[in-house]
Write a protein that holds these residues in place. Sequence first.
Motif, mmCIF file in Angstrom:
data_model
loop_
_atom_site.group_PDB
_atom_site.id
_atom_site.type_symbol
_atom_site.label_atom_id
_atom_site.label_comp_id
_atom_site.label_asym_id
_atom_site.label_seq_id
_atom_site.Cartn_x
_atom_site.Cartn_y
_atom_site.Cartn_z
ATOM 1 N N LEU A 71 34.204 122.542 -4.554
ATOM 2 C CA LEU A 71 35.368 123.244 -3.552
ATOM 3 C C LEU A 71 34.460 123.972 -2.456
ATOM 4 N N LEU A 72 33.159 124.112 -2.769
ATOM 5 C CA LEU A 72 32.246 124.763 -1.718
ATOM 6 C C LEU A 72 31.853 124.031 -0.544
ATOM 7 N N ASP A 73 31.958 122.445 -0.799
ATOM 8 C CA ASP A 73 31.559 121.556 -0.085
ATOM 9 C C ASP A 73 32.599 121.089 0.969
ATOM 10 N N PRO A 74 32.492 121.453 2.485
ATOM 11 C CA PRO A 74 33.619 121.322 3.348
ATOM 12 C C PRO A 74 34.025 119.872 3.467
ATOM 13 N N ALA A 75 33.279 118.736 3.253
ATOM 14 C CA ALA A 75 33.426 117.594 3.053
ATOM 15 C C ALA A 75 33.877 116.893 1.880
ATOM 16 N N SER A 76 33.943 117.824 0.754
ATOM 17 C CA SER A 76 34.377 117.069 -0.647
ATOM 18 C C SER A 76 35.898 117.153 -0.868
#
Length: 298
Positions: free
Chosen positions: A237-242
């Motif tokens: 969830l921390l990865d904006p692209a994920s």
Amino acid sequence: MLNHGKVYIIGAGPGDPELLTLKAKRIIDDADVIIYADSLVPEEIAGFAKDGARVYGSKEMALPEIMDVTMQAVAEGKTVARIQSGDPALYGATLEQMRILEAEGVDYEIIPGVSAAFAAAAALKVELTVPEVSQTVIMTRAEGRVPMPEGESLVDLARHGSTLVIFLSVTRMFRIANQLQDAGYPADTPVAVAYRVGWPDQQIIRGTLADIARKVRDAKITLQALIIVGKAVDPNLLDPASDERVAVSHLYSDAYTHLYRRAGQGSHADADRAELYEAGGYEVQPEPTTPTLAAGDD
Ligand SMILES: C[S@@+](CC[C@H](N)C(=O)[O-])C[C@H]1O[C@@H](n2cnc3c(N)ncnc32)[C@H](O)[C@@H]1O
């Protein structure tokens, strides 16, 4: 009536002495008698005691002994700091102490602390309540020697599919992982186990319901750990692209009007005040609405 001294039941936080509140620190500094839960509270915190204070570790004391020491001190007009881990309101065996203090007419106060639940969330860099992922946190424990009240078994609670924070239960990791899957959490549900958060030997173990029990066993963790289960603890969830499906909180959305900011203003200057407003239980109003911000409102 024994009412000369005063008792403070203090939440010391998860272990890191810097997570003591200023109030807790001030009371510990001044107390005449310190009784601290030395299984979960570091000696360093008891070490803030002033010269001449009497300091007791409570891990080998039974409740009657703790209360005898407390009552004796109160009768002498002394201040007692009863220091417990995390926040005293969670699994703190606080009620039984308060009942005795009430029965004896002793003046007492509770000083809240940082629960291990929130220290673990911070260590994991997760938000336990993510919009459209989970808006509910259940703090619980697995059934052990202490029976669970009806409707509070893990299987019952699992029906909600919310974020679960499980205390006092890491020795039952295999059973918990199985029960939660049987009750409907998918096997790939993210799980984090946080061991001795805030201590120098802190460990974080991440996995899924399918593999976390094995990982915890391999790490030989058998106590002082929290289990946090749910999609909210997914590190992706921390990865904006994920994952574009993650919604952002309405609180800071430019499209929402609330008491402290009109939609479209584009400024987050009042975001902190807005957070206070929402914390008061008020709804954030979606557009289109009549702006609620009026001259003189604060
Ligand atoms: C008796 S309960 C006290 C909980 C405490 N009142 C709180 O708010 O954190 C003890 C349990 O809390 C959790 N716990 C307490 N301190 C912890 C820490 N530093 N790291 C991880 N878990 C902790 C563990 O689940 C442990 O078994």
